[in-house]
Write a protein that holds these residues in place. Sequence first.
Motif, PDB file in Angstrom:
ATOM      1  N   LEU A 101       5.392  10.224   3.632  1.00 44.08           N
ATOM      2  CA  LEU A 101       5.944   9.169   2.782  1.00 44.08           C
ATOM      3  C   LEU A 101       6.963   9.761   1.809  1.00 44.08           C
ATOM      4  CD1 LEU A 101       5.553   6.124   2.171  1.00 44.08           C
ATOM      5  CD2 LEU A 101       3.811   6.763   0.514  1.00 44.08           C
ATOM      6  N   LEU A 158      11.997   7.622  -5.648  1.00 46.33           N
ATOM      7  CA  LEU A 158      12.418   6.575  -4.714  1.00 46.33           C
ATOM      8  C   LEU A 158      11.309   5.581  -4.366  1.00 46.33           C
ATOM      9  CD1 LEU A 158      14.583   8.693  -2.285  1.00 46.33           C
ATOM     10  CD2 LEU A 158      15.374   7.119  -4.031  1.00 46.33           C
ATOM     11  N   ARG A 159      10.215   5.693  -5.069  1.00 48.44           N
ATOM     12  CA  ARG A 159       9.109   4.791  -4.729  1.00 48.44           C
ATOM     13  C   ARG A 159       8.709   4.037  -5.994  1.00 48.44           C
ATOM     14  NH1 ARG A 159       7.196   3.882  -0.201  1.00 48.44           N
ATOM     15  NH2 ARG A 159       8.710   5.341   0.564  1.00 48.44           N
ATOM     16  N   GLY A 185       3.411   1.636  -1.762  1.00 47.40           N
ATOM     17  CA  GLY A 185       4.118   1.773  -3.023  1.00 47.40           C
ATOM     18  C   GLY A 185       5.532   1.238  -2.955  1.00 47.40           C
ATOM     19  N   VAL A 214       2.893   3.723  -7.034  1.00 47.73           N
ATOM     20  CA  VAL A 214       2.040   4.723  -6.380  1.00 47.73           C
ATOM     21  C   VAL A 214       1.447   4.114  -5.109  1.00 47.73           C
ATOM     22  CG1 VAL A 214      -0.036   6.141  -6.639  1.00 47.73           C
ATOM     23  CG2 VAL A 214       1.474   5.783  -8.585  1.00 47.73           C
ATOM     24  N   PRO A 215       1.448   4.862  -4.012  1.00 48.66           N
ATOM     25  CA  PRO A 215       0.857   4.300  -2.792  1.00 48.66           C
ATOM     26  C   PRO A 215      -0.666   4.222  -2.876  1.00 48.66           C
ATOM     27  CG  PRO A 215       1.523   6.580  -2.435  1.00 48.66           C
ATOM     28  CD  PRO A 215       2.014   6.199  -3.797  1.00 48.66           C
ATOM     29  N   VAL A 233      11.854   1.193   3.695  1.00 49.41           N
ATOM     30  CA  VAL A 233      11.369   0.886   5.036  1.00 49.41           C
ATOM     31  C   VAL A 233       9.984   0.274   4.926  1.00 49.41           C
ATOM     32  CG1 VAL A 233      10.652   1.863   7.245  1.00 49.41           C
ATOM     33  CG2 VAL A 233      12.673   2.753   6.085  1.00 49.41           C
ATOM     34  N   LEU A 286      -2.952   4.311   0.239  1.00 48.53           N
ATOM     35  CA  LEU A 286      -3.156   4.295   1.686  1.00 48.53           C
ATOM     36  C   LEU A 286      -4.579   4.734   1.991  1.00 48.53           C
ATOM     37  CD1 LEU A 286       0.261   5.846   2.701  1.00 48.53           C
ATOM     38  CD2 LEU A 286      -0.476   3.502   3.071  1.00 48.53           C
ATOM     39  N   ASP A 333       0.824  -1.212   0.000  1.00 57.25           N
ATOM     40  CA  ASP A 333       0.000   0.000   0.000  1.00 57.25           C
ATOM     41  C   ASP A 333       0.854   1.256   0.000  1.00 57.25           C
ATOM     42  OD1 ASP A 333      -2.152  -1.599   0.080  1.00 57.25           O
ATOM     43  OD2 ASP A 333      -2.620  -1.303   2.205  1.00 57.25           O
ATOM     44  N   ILE A 381       0.880   9.650   7.567  1.00 56.18           N
ATOM     45  CA  ILE A 381       2.130   9.087   7.062  1.00 56.18           C
ATOM     46  C   ILE A 381       2.847  10.161   6.244  1.00 56.18           C
ATOM     47  CG2 ILE A 381       3.156   7.389   5.501  1.00 56.18           C
ATOM     48  CD1 ILE A 381       2.074   5.966   7.854  1.00 56.18           C
ATOM     49  N   TRP A 389      10.422   6.052   4.961  1.00 58.71           N
ATOM     50  CA  TRP A 389      11.477   6.339   3.979  1.00 58.71           C
ATOM     51  C   TRP A 389      11.585   5.203   2.964  1.00 58.71           C
ATOM     52  CZ3 TRP A 389      11.215  10.965   4.956  1.00 58.71           C
ATOM     53  CH2 TRP A 389      12.227  11.900   4.764  1.00 58.71           C
ATOM     54  N   ARG A 441      12.976  14.924  -0.233  1.00 55.59           N
ATOM     55  CA  ARG A 441      14.197  15.240   0.497  1.00 55.59           C
ATOM     56  C   ARG A 441      15.160  15.934  -0.459  1.00 55.59           C
ATOM     57  NH1 ARG A 441      17.953  10.738   3.306  1.00 55.59           N
ATOM     58  NH2 ARG A 441      17.947   9.933   1.200  1.00 55.59           N
ATOM     59  N   PRO A 469       6.949  -0.420   7.039  1.00 54.47           N
ATOM     60  CA  PRO A 469       6.445  -0.079   8.372  1.00 54.47           C
ATOM     61  C   PRO A 469       5.782  -1.270   9.037  1.00 54.47           C
ATOM     62  CG  PRO A 469       5.550   1.391   6.686  1.00 54.47           C
ATOM     63  CD  PRO A 469       6.212   0.254   5.967  1.00 54.47           C
TER      64      PRO A 469
END
Lengths: 719, 240
Positions: free
Chosen positions: B52, B68-69, A240, B72-73, B38, B75, A238, B50, B35, B85, B40
């Motif tokens: 993210l 860096l991902r 990503g 796509v999240p 990581v 949540l 979730d 969050i 990050w 960053r 969670p």
Amino acid sequence: MRTKWIALGAVIAAALGAIAWACADAGEEPTWALAKKDYDPGGGAGMLLPSNDTRINMFLLLADRRGFRVEEPAVEEGSPPVALFPWMVMERQTRGTKPGAFEDPVEPSRCQSVTAGNAAFAAALRANPNVPDADKQPLIAARAALSPWVKPAEEYMPMVCGDAKAAPLAPPAVSSPAGREFAAYLAATQSFYGGAFDRAADGYRGLASASDPWLRETALYMVARTLLNRAIDRSATDYGSIAPVDKRDAAGAREAGHAFEAYLQSYPSGRYARSARGLVRRAQWLAGDDADLAAEYGRQLSATTPLPNAAEAAAIVDEVDNKLGLPTSKPEIVRDPVLLAVVDLHRMRGGDAGNREWCCGPPITREEIERQRPLFGRDSELYDYVRAAEAYFVRDDPREVLQLLPDAARQKQFSYLQFSRQMLRGLALQQLGDRNARGFWLSLFPGATRPYQWPALELALAIQEERSGRLDLVFAPDSPVTHPVMRQMLLENVAGPDLLRQQATRPGAPKLEREVALYTLLEKELWRGFLPQFLGDLRLVPADAEPNGFYAGTTYYDARFNSHLDRPPLGKFGKDARTGNAGCPAMPATVAQLVAAPRAIRPRLCMAEYFRLNGFDDLSYEAPAPPVSGEGLATSREQFPKGRAYSRLEEYKAIMADPAASADDKALALNRAVRCYAPSRSNSCGGTDVALSVRRAWFNRLKAEYPQSRWAKELKYYW
Amino acid sequence: MTRRALIAAALALALASCRDPGRVDARDYDSFWVWAGVDPGRRAEHARTIYLLDGEVRAGEEGRFVDLRPSVPHLKDSEVWLVVRTDTLDWRDGVVESLGPRAAAWARAGNRVAGVQIDFDARTRHLADYAAFLARVRRALPKRFKLSITGLMDWSANGDPQALRKLKGTVDEVVIQTYQGRSTIWGYERYFERMRDFPMPFKVGLVENGRWIESPQLRSERNFRGYVVFLLPERRASTN
């Protein structure tokens, strides 16, 4: 003073010790030693050790085999070379980045290729004589519109570099057959960046026998990338990120891996060969196929072709560490000598049964190492080192080390493995109390030419001298121990007054060291009540010394964040130090009065004011945990006499109860005693704590007995 | 039980046995930084917010955005901030303008996006330049997204909370980081004394397992909005 906070830090450390250990990784301050049984994240060294970060060991072995130049270990301009360090520092050196730069592994998305892809597409198209110019123009425009860098912002929307729900691209008006192949490629590419992977894969597969060679090759590679991205997408959490291995699309990942291998079969030195090889590993990792991955990394680590530079080596090391997950809980998958040595050393770490799963994998035994002999093959230099390390670190048998690692001390230079062998021999001699240990260390210096070797050797010798009670040898003019941090640690924590005075005035000593020695000498004399000596030594303070500034000596040294050593504010011990508003003379005058009459009340209050105003309070909580822990350099018995620890609070208590004190003296003492607890209600003045009720009583007494005193009027609260 | 479940159970036990009021335990908090790399896991099960990490802009990469991902999240249960960053203010053309569309893409995927957070990680910062940079970000960002920044608690003039006050009106919140690496920076009490009556919402960033004892004064600050805990990678915590 510093001893006080170190003592306090030690108490805190002891109190938290068991907890911190159980919770793992309490801090990054190294233990200043080489012979350590446990992992020391901030304390890696330039020789192969169980306590090193596994990446450091891997990097050193890689340096030996693949012939790149290791960077010099001075972190910042003018800072001393690091002797003990976390992997991050070693890696940072290879990249030439400055402290504070980012250090996390990057996981780029598929969209990283969108710019280069645009340019390559246009170039291939222009080079194709079968596509008429009339067709080229709309195709190039369509590709540019697909990942449009027309508006600069959109270049930086990798996650939005396409839209899976978007309708298939309207084919540009292209008439030539060769042009239509490019158009088909374009449609597949739109689907790829948009995340419509099934459609993309079909499109690319349709170009398997395209007439244009660039299209044929690129489409074959893109089939594999599409499959890999589909597998990544199906393996996302979730957040990503990539899910744990049991929740990933392993079958999809393997399919992608095979597709990359198919590409490499057709194009072993193709334009995407390097990328494809990397992505084969990514597919293996995604699928959780550790054994395949370990074999692949093993080939890289043990290859003999030179690597162009240290950055490349660090990238390999980081990738192995990130993707293979050392310590592997499956040591049996490791077959390559370098990787095997790294894992074996890792498993030699201490750590009880409950902790091992995370710290170091299953414990290693001598028998298991014996069984590994065929895997090491002809690499007996490495194999014997692993055997000797097991004897030393696991079975505490230094004699066996001496048998396994013959003396080969006198060399022009050492590889990291050769250096490690001789260093371990030295540690064994040291542990056995061999009278030749010192001479052995000295004989290693000429060969310690590679980066990180000399500081490691200095550390070994400094510990040797310290443990045999010969600090004087460290500070002798011809001492090879020149490392400023090590010398300063010894001066701050172990040296007695004579050595400090000697270094404070020694003409050949570096200026910083002279200042540090003097500062330490004066500070300890003052804090421990050696006032006549203090008064005598004050004459060594230069007239123009800086009286301000926070100073914590080597406790603030940190290979990662603060690799410079600060100059001590020697002027704090001089006439310019702050004396406050109680009418006190300059500090030397106060001290002179106390030397003449130690119980004189006003000078004692003035001394307390001096402590208060020159930053000698509060340090207990400002100071970080000291880098010096229970073992290692600068932890032997301090040679400076303990004396009597100074406490402002105790002085105030005594003066407020002293019939000989004047009203103003008592009022001042009461005021300051109450203020010891401002504002946090914790005592910053040392001595024995008192309850809140006592502070309230002091406050009330000040207000009741000395209502007209400025010290009463000035104080509005108690804490 | 699978091996993984066993490990998780053992870890939970180890953590339970080392619970310590002076240490930051993720279970006691509801906002987290997550990050790259990581996971969670259960630590953020109850998360309300969050932060993210989406990517970074580095001087070493000539001010480009580095993603860096990998995906796509999605949540559903928590509000999310898109964190970038950076160690430079010299961003390439278009990168500032891309923040809004990036956040919008997350929102389209069903996330409740609170806004964008800039985590400026430079050792030296010239506040005037930084303020101008943030004003640019604010202008480029659609109104529906808030702007958050991190502030590193350090002792240089630029880490001074007084200086941060000047950013009121440009940023919606400041998260003060109290740690470096994995350790809490000592002397934070004194820093927060200087934050009295801070004029805009602020949170305090803690590092998981770091030391933290809340001062009563902080709790009484009008604009104090609670904590954000930086989650550490679980494996990294002890294995290298």
